[in-house]
Design a protein around this motif. Structure first.
Motif, PDB file in Angstrom:
ATOM      1  N   TYR A  29      17.400  -5.021 -16.734  1.00  0.00           N
ATOM      2  CA  TYR A  29      17.461  -3.676 -16.140  1.00  0.00           C
ATOM      3  C   TYR A  29      16.352  -2.786 -16.696  1.00  0.00           C
ATOM      4  CZ  TYR A  29      21.544  -4.131 -13.176  1.00  0.00           C
ATOM      5  OH  TYR A  29      22.392  -4.479 -12.161  1.00  0.00           O
ATOM      6  N   LEU A  30      16.016  -2.979 -17.956  1.00  0.00           N
ATOM      7  CA  LEU A  30      14.902  -2.221 -18.537  1.00  0.00           C
ATOM      8  C   LEU A  30      13.627  -2.523 -17.747  1.00  0.00           C
ATOM      9  CD1 LEU A  30      14.251  -1.754 -22.319  1.00  0.00           C
ATOM     10  CD2 LEU A  30      12.382  -2.442 -20.819  1.00  0.00           C
ATOM     11  N   ALA A  31      13.381  -3.802 -17.487  1.00  0.00           N
ATOM     12  CA  ALA A  31      12.186  -4.183 -16.727  1.00  0.00           C
ATOM     13  C   ALA A  31      12.249  -3.628 -15.304  1.00  0.00           C
ATOM     14  CB  ALA A  31      12.060  -5.706 -16.697  1.00  0.00           C
ATOM     15  N   HIS A  32      13.439  -3.681 -14.711  1.00  0.00           N
ATOM     16  CA  HIS A  32      13.583  -3.163 -13.352  1.00  0.00           C
ATOM     17  C   HIS A  32      13.220  -1.674 -13.279  1.00  0.00           C
ATOM     18  CE1 HIS A  32      15.054  -2.730  -9.278  1.00  0.00           C
ATOM     19  NE2 HIS A  32      15.626  -1.619  -9.677  1.00  0.00           N
ATOM     20  N   GLY A  33      13.670  -0.926 -14.262  1.00  0.00           N
ATOM     21  CA  GLY A  33      13.367   0.511 -14.284  1.00  0.00           C
ATOM     22  C   GLY A  33      11.867   0.772 -14.357  1.00  0.00           C
ATOM     23  N   ILE A  34      11.191  -0.011 -15.150  1.00  0.00           N
ATOM     24  CA  ILE A  34       9.729   0.146 -15.260  1.00  0.00           C
ATOM     25  C   ILE A  34       9.069  -0.186 -13.919  1.00  0.00           C
ATOM     26  CG2 ILE A  34       7.629  -0.694 -16.410  1.00  0.00           C
ATOM     27  CD1 ILE A  34       9.455  -1.341 -18.858  1.00  0.00           C
ATOM     28  N   ALA A  35       9.505  -1.264 -13.307  1.00  0.00           N
ATOM     29  CA  ALA A  35       8.908  -1.664 -12.019  1.00  0.00           C
ATOM     30  C   ALA A  35       9.108  -0.570 -10.971  1.00  0.00           C
ATOM     31  CB  ALA A  35       9.519  -2.978 -11.551  1.00  0.00           C
ATOM     32  N   GLU A  36      10.291   0.029 -10.950  1.00  0.00           N
ATOM     33  CA  GLU A  36      10.537   1.112  -9.989  1.00  0.00           C
ATOM     34  C   GLU A  36       9.531   2.259 -10.196  1.00  0.00           C
ATOM     35  OE1 GLU A  36      13.462   2.261  -7.921  1.00  0.00           O
ATOM     36  OE2 GLU A  36      14.806   0.550  -8.134  1.00  0.00           O
ATOM     37  N   ARG A  37       9.310   2.612 -11.456  1.00  0.00           N
ATOM     38  CA  ARG A  37       8.405   3.739 -11.730  1.00  0.00           C
ATOM     39  C   ARG A  37       6.962   3.388 -11.384  1.00  0.00           C
ATOM     40  NH1 ARG A  37      12.075   3.873 -15.842  1.00  0.00           N
ATOM     41  NH2 ARG A  37      10.741   3.117 -17.522  1.00  0.00           N
ATOM     42  N   ARG A  38       6.560   2.158 -11.678  1.00  0.00           N
ATOM     43  CA  ARG A  38       5.171   1.763 -11.380  1.00  0.00           C
ATOM     44  C   ARG A  38       4.926   1.760  -9.878  1.00  0.00           C
ATOM     45  NH1 ARG A  38       5.153   3.309 -15.372  1.00  0.00           N
ATOM     46  NH2 ARG A  38       4.826   2.350 -17.409  1.00  0.00           N
ATOM     47  N   LEU A  39       5.950   1.376  -9.115  1.00  0.00           N
ATOM     48  CA  LEU A  39       5.808   1.386  -7.658  1.00  0.00           C
ATOM     49  C   LEU A  39       5.789   2.821  -7.132  1.00  0.00           C
ATOM     50  CD1 LEU A  39       8.110  -1.657  -6.891  1.00  0.00           C
ATOM     51  CD2 LEU A  39       5.634  -1.532  -6.494  1.00  0.00           C
ATOM     52  N   ALA A  40       6.650   3.655  -7.697  1.00  0.00           N
ATOM     53  CA  ALA A  40       6.681   5.058  -7.265  1.00  0.00           C
ATOM     54  C   ALA A  40       5.328   5.728  -7.513  1.00  0.00           C
ATOM     55  CB  ALA A  40       7.794   5.813  -8.001  1.00  0.00           C
ATOM     56  N   GLU A  41       4.733   5.417  -8.655  1.00  0.00           N
ATOM     57  CA  GLU A  41       3.409   5.984  -8.965  1.00  0.00           C
ATOM     58  C   GLU A  41       2.355   5.578  -7.938  1.00  0.00           C
ATOM     59  OE1 GLU A  41       4.218   5.695 -13.774  1.00  0.00           O
ATOM     60  OE2 GLU A  41       2.671   4.442 -12.842  1.00  0.00           O
ATOM     61  N   ARG A  42       2.554   4.411  -7.341  1.00  0.00           N
ATOM     62  CA  ARG A  42       1.607   3.926  -6.328  1.00  0.00           C
ATOM     63  C   ARG A  42       1.955   4.425  -4.924  1.00  0.00           C
ATOM     64  NH1 ARG A  42       1.619  -0.263 -10.265  1.00  0.00           N
ATOM     65  NH2 ARG A  42      -0.357  -1.409 -10.430  1.00  0.00           N
ATOM     66  N   GLY A  43       3.028   5.216  -4.818  1.00  0.00           N
ATOM     67  CA  GLY A  43       3.419   5.707  -3.502  1.00  0.00           C
ATOM     68  C   GLY A  43       4.124   4.674  -2.657  1.00  0.00           C
ATOM     69  N   GLU A 102       0.811  -1.221   0.000  1.00  0.00           N
ATOM     70  CA  GLU A 102       0.000   0.000   0.000  1.00  0.00           C
ATOM     71  C   GLU A 102       0.840   1.265   0.000  1.00  0.00           C
ATOM     72  OE1 GLU A 102      -2.210  -1.008   3.539  1.00  0.00           O
ATOM     73  OE2 GLU A 102      -3.930  -1.648   2.311  1.00  0.00           O
ATOM     74  N   ARG A 103       0.213   2.351  -0.383  1.00  0.00           N
ATOM     75  CA  ARG A 103       0.852   3.666  -0.364  1.00  0.00           C
ATOM     76  C   ARG A 103       1.527   3.876   0.993  1.00  0.00           C
ATOM     77  NH1 ARG A 103       0.591   8.114  -3.477  1.00  0.00           N
ATOM     78  NH2 ARG A 103      -0.765   6.927  -4.883  1.00  0.00           N
ATOM     79  N   GLY A 104       2.787   4.296   0.943  1.00  0.00           N
ATOM     80  CA  GLY A 104       3.511   4.529   2.186  1.00  0.00           C
ATOM     81  C   GLY A 104       4.370   3.352   2.621  1.00  0.00           C
ATOM     82  N   ASP A 105       4.131   2.182   2.015  1.00  0.00           N
ATOM     83  CA  ASP A 105       4.968   1.024   2.350  1.00  0.00           C
ATOM     84  C   ASP A 105       6.398   1.221   1.842  1.00  0.00           C
ATOM     85  OD1 ASP A 105       2.965  -0.362   3.608  1.00  0.00           O
ATOM     86  OD2 ASP A 105       2.593  -1.771   1.959  1.00  0.00           O
ATOM     87  N   ASP A 106       7.344   0.713   2.618  1.00  0.00           N
ATOM     88  CA  ASP A 106       8.729   0.603   2.154  1.00  0.00           C
ATOM     89  C   ASP A 106       8.955  -0.831   1.703  1.00  0.00           C
ATOM     90  OD1 ASP A 106       9.375   3.224   2.766  1.00  0.00           O
ATOM     91  OD2 ASP A 106       9.980   2.713   4.809  1.00  0.00           O
ATOM     92  N   VAL A 107       9.630  -1.004   0.569  1.00  0.00           N
ATOM     93  CA  VAL A 107       9.815  -2.360   0.054  1.00  0.00           C
ATOM     94  C   VAL A 107      11.225  -2.591  -0.478  1.00  0.00           C
ATOM     95  CG1 VAL A 107       7.386  -2.581  -0.633  1.00  0.00           C
ATOM     96  CG2 VAL A 107       9.081  -1.774  -2.304  1.00  0.00           C
ATOM     97  N   LEU A 108      11.567  -3.869  -0.561  1.00  0.00           N
ATOM     98  CA  LEU A 108      12.704  -4.324  -1.346  1.00  0.00           C
ATOM     99  C   LEU A 108      12.135  -4.859  -2.657  1.00  0.00           C
ATOM    100  CD1 LEU A 108      15.650  -6.584  -0.178  1.00  0.00           C
ATOM    101  CD2 LEU A 108      14.561  -6.920  -2.384  1.00  0.00           C
ATOM    102  N   LEU A 109      12.665  -4.372  -3.770  1.00  0.00           N
ATOM    103  CA  LEU A 109      12.229  -4.830  -5.100  1.00  0.00           C
ATOM    104  C   LEU A 109      13.315  -5.730  -5.684  1.00  0.00           C
ATOM    105  CD1 LEU A 109      10.681  -4.838  -7.821  1.00  0.00           C
ATOM    106  CD2 LEU A 109      11.718  -2.600  -8.303  1.00  0.00           C
TER     107      LEU A 109
END
Lengths: 333, 333
Positions: free
Chosen positions: B271-285, B250-257
């Motif tokens: 690494y391309l996929a990793h970058g996308i995952a980072e952005r999708r998580l950031a968008e979710r807070g 949830e928004r506000g969670d800290d995670v290891l990806l």
């Protein structure tokens, strides 16, 4: 072609975004031109060590940027040399008073473009030298090369020169060290399958169901011989013999053995091959003192391996053991 | 089938010989039954942490044996659970006064054989507990599983529990920690190609030129859906959404990806996929505080990736950052 990409035209830039997101404590990525810089660069009191080349060989070179190895890496498009202005941009970003050493794999485009960049840097008053690595014993000349190709030895060279730069060696000393390493490192590889370059969309070459390419290049360039697949014992002996006989490595020599995956080889097979190589060297009286096993200089998803041998002495062993902190190699920190 | 092997019957034993040759400072390999032991084991004053499972997922588990992670790994044949006597042999070799914790991926054969070994160890008077990990959100039951499968979360669990054991935590504390980690880690994967098991000799399944298997297992077991390949942005969003919605994160969670290669995926794509995952998580807070990117739990040469998310708190973050010295993960030493 099935790949985890959005668009062949943006694959390198998007991959670098992921690299930057994953390793923000180690490196920074700049766009247009794309360069990977050590975090905090330029680092005072040291010679800058810079390398680069076409993408598709990851973790080479961006994965080797960081403390104790590279100050900058310049990634070209997939299997395409970086432009002189990209190399120049990296030189400008990381070079301080002690100058810069460029580590260049021997491909015609790389040699030309790094040379041009070095000349531009010299015109700006910077002390920049280049060392070309050509460790592949497979063929005398090749598709993209006059002379031998630069392959797995590049990884070792970047580590050793990076460590020497970190302890404060001068540009003269680094250049001399680099030429010494180039003189005593040799490699050869084999491919079981072909890579597919994203903007091409089909495999770089065709191999039959029982064929392998012995002496393959890291861009899928032809090697020594297209041959029938053989058991690992015979294949690894063939690789070891080609490398040992070339320098030659001799009874009583101490070496670093680097068993490299070309990208798509299962780790199960890679360690199996490594074990065979260790025994073949022991039988020859060659002492394996240090090892590196893994996918460090790849050709996209190509299945295959390469074997690199570096003749060690006390100084090179110390430099190998020195701390390194990069995305792909890390110890001592 | 082209593979760098001699004989499907000896591939695991030969690969372990190579592992031992490469990493003799970290681990020892014993034969019949095959076990990988931390060098110097049993290590006094700590709970032994033991894992294992079928081979073909390297570096899991042998590559995670060493200081700060596993005391022993028990490799079965390729994609085959280790026998109870092999697990028992590992328990006997590394377990001291503080007992042992077994980390078991949720596959029917693994659960059964580790359970049997734990009972045998108990009969010898040893305090041995088991924790089963079942982090794969793809399917409720699967080919080799009652309940969810154990996949990428296993790597994180082994690191965290290994660090806690190294600092001297008791078996009770480790068991409790392990159950807490299992409760807050989730994964899902996708395959673009099939692996070929050496003793089978042909691909585990067939995918069309534009087909992918979403929710794949690490043995090539079917997932949620066979679907048409799609751009990386859409595919990675699909993976991230499946994982995030499951726990939910949830928004506000800290995670290891943890962005994992299934073995044959080029690092460029990973690494391309990793970058996308980072952005999708950031968008979710959701705050990505730690990362792991690479081939750490694989399925031979299968092309594909998996995404694992672990909810972090201060203690788990500290345990993640603690020193580790294994063949596949190393920092702080």
């Amino acid at each position: 072609m099935k790949k985890i990409i959005n668009d062949p035209a943006t694959v390198v830039a998007e991959s670098l975004r992921g690299l930057a997101a994953a390793h923000g404590d180690i490196l920074d990525v700049r766009d247009e031109p794309a360069v990977v810089l050590r975090a905090g660069a330029p680092v005072g009191g040291k010679v800058a060590v810079i390398s680069g080349g076409g993408s598709g060989h990851e973790p080479l070179h961006g994965g080797f940027v960081g403390r104790g190895m590279l100050d900058a890496a310049v990634p070209g498009a997939v299997f395409t040399s970086p432009t002189p202005d990209a190399v120049q941009s990296a030189i400008q970003a990381v070079t301080g008073d002690k100058g810069a050493l460029l580590i260049v794999k021997n491909y015609t485009g790389d040699v030309l473009n790094f040379e041009t960049a070095a000349e531009l840097a010299a015109a700006e008053g910077r002390d920049v030298r280049s060392v070309v690595i050509d460790d592949d014993v497979a063929v005398a000349d090749s598709t993209f090369t006059a002379g031998r190709r630069g392959v797995g030895g590049t990884v070792l060279l970047e580590k050793l020169v990076g460590a020497a730069a970190e302890r404060g060696d001068s540009l003269d000393e680094l250049e001399s060290l680099a030429r010494r390493v180039v003189g005593q490192v040799r490699s050869i590889g084999v491919a079981l399958t072909a890579p597919t370059v994203p903007h091409v969309g089909e495999p770089s070459f065709a191999l039959g169901p029982d064929e392998i390419e012995f002496g393959i290049g890291i861009h899928g360039e032809p090697g020594r011989e297209r041959m029938t697949a053989e058991p690992a014992d015979a294949l690894v002996e063939r690789l070891v013999a080609a490398v040992v006989e070339d320098l030659p490595f001799e009874r009583g020599d101490d070496v670093l053995l680097f068993t490299n995956s070309m990208g798509g080889t299962p780790m199960l097979e890679l360690y199996l091959a490594h074990g065979i190589a260790e025994r073949r060297l022991a039988e020859r009286g060659i002492g394996v003192r240090r090892r590196l096993v893994g996918p460090y200089i790849t050709s996209l998803e190509m299945q295959g391996i390469s074997i690199t041998l570096l003749k060690l002495d006390d100084e090179l062993t110390r430099l190998w053991d020195d701390p390194v902190h990069t995305a792909a190699l890390r110890w001592g920190v």
